[in-house]
Design a protein around this motif. Structure first.
Motif, PDB file in Angstrom:
ATOM      1  N   VAL A 147      11.220   9.349  -6.029  1.00 29.00           N
ATOM      2  CA  VAL A 147      11.590   7.964  -6.280  1.00 29.00           C
ATOM      3  C   VAL A 147      10.506   7.140  -5.612  1.00 29.00           C
ATOM      4  O   VAL A 147      10.470   7.012  -4.390  1.00 29.00           O
ATOM      5  N   LYS A 148       9.581   6.608  -6.419  1.00 24.13           N
ATOM      6  CA  LYS A 148       8.394   5.939  -5.902  1.00 24.13           C
ATOM      7  C   LYS A 148       8.772   4.869  -4.885  1.00 24.13           C
ATOM      8  O   LYS A 148       9.612   4.022  -5.131  1.00 24.13           O
ATOM      9  N   GLY A 149       8.131   4.933  -3.723  1.00 22.63           N
ATOM     10  CA  GLY A 149       8.346   3.950  -2.682  1.00 22.63           C
ATOM     11  C   GLY A 149       9.528   4.224  -1.782  1.00 22.63           C
ATOM     12  O   GLY A 149       9.773   3.463  -0.854  1.00 22.63           O
ATOM     13  N   SER A 183       0.837  -1.208   0.000  1.00 29.01           N
ATOM     14  CA  SER A 183       0.000   0.000   0.000  1.00 29.01           C
ATOM     15  C   SER A 183       0.864   1.247   0.000  1.00 29.01           C
ATOM     16  O   SER A 183       0.592   2.205  -0.735  1.00 29.01           O
ATOM     17  N   CYS A 184       1.899   1.232   0.822  1.00 30.34           N
ATOM     18  CA  CYS A 184       2.797   2.383   0.887  1.00 30.34           C
ATOM     19  C   CYS A 184       3.391   2.652  -0.492  1.00 30.34           C
ATOM     20  O   CYS A 184       3.409   3.788  -0.965  1.00 30.34           O
ATOM     21  N   PHE A 185       3.866   1.601  -1.153  1.00 32.23           N
ATOM     22  CA  PHE A 185       4.454   1.775  -2.479  1.00 32.23           C
ATOM     23  C   PHE A 185       3.407   2.251  -3.479  1.00 32.23           C
ATOM     24  O   PHE A 185       3.648   3.180  -4.248  1.00 32.23           O
ATOM     25  N   HIS A 186       2.238   1.627  -3.467  1.00 33.46           N
ATOM     26  CA  HIS A 186       1.191   1.957  -4.440  1.00 33.46           C
ATOM     27  C   HIS A 186       0.758   3.417  -4.344  1.00 33.46           C
ATOM     28  O   HIS A 186       0.595   4.092  -5.352  1.00 33.46           O
ATOM     29  N   TYR A 187       0.597   3.891  -3.122  1.00 33.41           N
ATOM     30  CA  TYR A 187       0.115   5.255  -2.919  1.00 33.41           C
ATOM     31  C   TYR A 187       1.233   6.278  -2.778  1.00 33.41           C
ATOM     32  O   TYR A 187       0.988   7.465  -2.585  1.00 33.41           O
TER      33      TYR A 187
END
Length: 161
Positions: free
Chosen positions: A82-84, A73-77
């Motif tokens: 730098v995503k995540g 969830s943290c990564f997705h949102y």
């Protein structure tokens, strides 16, 4: 006699020993064609994560399910550049949980080591037999030398013609 208690969306059914021993008369309900989770893929039309997606391989359930959900969830949102990158603690928690349950989550390196050991044993069994025990008569004779003392040979600066 059995009875049930409804708590919110859940229905808890209590049965007696006699009820359990009797054959079941349960009827299976056909799949609901309007089920919002059916064949939606990983991301639902609303943008939420479909935790029931078979593509997750069951990671959302089990002993590390909550850690997986938090990290994913943290990564997705994540809206970081730098995503995540803001999810390292969640990923670390998931990794620790997975390492505590090696029987459920085999490590790749363990599989690689097992594969390497299997290939090593296959090579060992396919190796040619040891020829050191052959008798001298069965050894091949050395090939005659192509250069004889009387024949001209090439030296450092010369080439043979």
């Amino acid at each position: 006699m059995s009875f049930d208690v409804t708590e919110g969306k859940d229905c808890i059914i209590f049965v007696t020993k006699e009820d359990q021993e009797a054959p079941s008369n349960a009827e299976l309900v056909a799949d609901d064609p309007d089920d919002p989770y059916e064949e939606q893929g990983l991301i639902l039309p609303s943008g939420d994560i479909n935790w029931n997606c078979p593509c997750l391989g069951g990671m959302a359930s089990g002993p590390c399910g909550s850690q997986f959900k938090e990290a994913f969830s943290c990564f997705h949102y994540s809206e970081e550049e730098v995503k995540g990158s803001n999810c390292l603690e969640n990923v670390r928690n998931l990794q620790e949980c997975i390492q505590k349950n090696p029987e459920l989550y085999p490590q790749e390196e363990d599989e690689d080591v097992a594969t390497q050991q299997e290939s090593d044993s296959a090579l060992t069994s396919a190796a040619p037999p040891d020829t050191s025990a052959l008798s001298p008569e069965s050894e091949p004779s050395p090939a005659p030398s192509a250069v004889t003392p009387d024949s001209p040979s090439a030296t450092d600066g010369q080439t043979a013609s």
